[in-house]
Design an enzyme around this catalytic site. Sequence first.
Site, short mmCIF file in Angstrom:
data_model
loop_
_atom_site.label_atom_id
_atom_site.label_comp_id
_atom_site.label_asym_id
_atom_site.label_seq_id
_atom_site.Cartn_x
_atom_site.Cartn_y
_atom_site.Cartn_z
N ASP A 1 0.84 -1.20 0.00
CA ASP A 1 0.00 0.00 0.00
C ASP A 1 0.88 1.25 0.00
OD1 ASP A 1 -2.42 1.42 0.05
OD2 ASP A 1 -3.29 0.09 1.55
N ASP B 1 -10.44 3.03 -3.36
CA ASP B 1 -10.87 1.77 -2.76
C ASP B 1 -12.35 1.53 -3.04
OD1 ASP B 1 -8.37 1.52 -1.69
OD2 ASP B 1 -8.97 1.83 0.39
#
Length: 415
Positions: free
Chosen positions: A156, A217
């Site tokens: 990430d 997301d």
Amino acid sequence: MLQKTVLLLALVAQVLMLENGLLRTPPMGWLAWERFRCNINCEEDPKNCISERLFMEMADRLAQDGWRDLGYVYLNIDDCWIGGRDATGRLIPDPKRFPHGIAFLADYAHSLGLKLGIYEDMGKMTCMGYPGTTLDKVELDAATFAEWKVDMLKLDGCYSTPKERAEGYPKMAAALNATGRPIAFSCSWPAYEGGLPPKVNYTEVAGTCNLWRNYKDIQDSWKSVLSILDWFVKHQDILQPVSGPGHWNDPDMLLIGNFGLSFDESRAQMALWTVLAAPLFMSTDLRTISPQNIDILQNPLLIKINQDPLGIQGRLIFKSKSHIEVFKRNLSDDASALVFFSRRTDMPYHFHCSLLELNYPKGSVYEGQNVFTGDIISGLHPETNFTVIINPSGVVMWYLYPVKGLGIYTMMSQL
């Protein structure tokens, strides 16, 4: 002509991509985040907290309920597994929730014919505040993951700068390769730079990562699915050429089996992600998933299309005033997949079209199958008008292939 140009660019671009031999087709598996998030309260919710137990139970379901045999082989841990770093700086899992360690989980997954994925962050902290992989820890963490026999790393980008990401993601790719263990590399790099050139150099990204998140997301809602789809469509001329065997655009997880999508919306996400050549990562509770949702996720023809070895990402090719959109993906052996997608919110819509209107060439005859109903499509000429009935927010999906030398045709008028 534009479609041919984009296809040529896609084939040329693939020469420049990362070639570690991994993920020649889009990866498939299960990922914890969307369904289980950062639930670490194992005292109150032992069945659903991020823990060794959860991943072992999901591994059992993948192996025993037909998922693995269809290609869903990755069992991926997301955020909130880390307990800290030891005195030597090595990552350690939370000792209460992962008492036997990550290597134990990897061995368990491998014993069932599965692969284990793990999560870290190219920054000082993960998105949920656990220790991240700073630049000075890249080689150490890569070596640790290899020692644990991990098969995929999702890295990430929270709490990092553009400069750190530009240095860190290629550095991690090199470090993973240096371990000698085949570890697929999933990056969030483009998403943190806005997903588009000039801030994103997709040639560099594809030379670094096996798959990458481009956009926001996903959340458990139809609105979220549409926002991601719209972004991919708007920028398809940029995104399509960089996707292919070993390097995939990732629109994020499948929501099917959770709470935010209707039956038709679930079918639509699966069909659209398939035509986009997207990774298929479920994020639902496989212990309680309904037979209806299993049928969507385990549809063998959908999976065959998703896993087509050419790896060409599909695209929007037709948009009608009646709010029907048609997506096409070119497949091996001159086959193709069509998705007729309804943006309508009123009632089932009768959409009239022909393959000629969708730029299929004259002179061929097509056969195939309705992907969801199994109905056979036989002897379809490009000039022949057909009708598909599409539910609101739903899809009809066809798999088509040319049949040479067929001079007559028959076809059901409605499929």
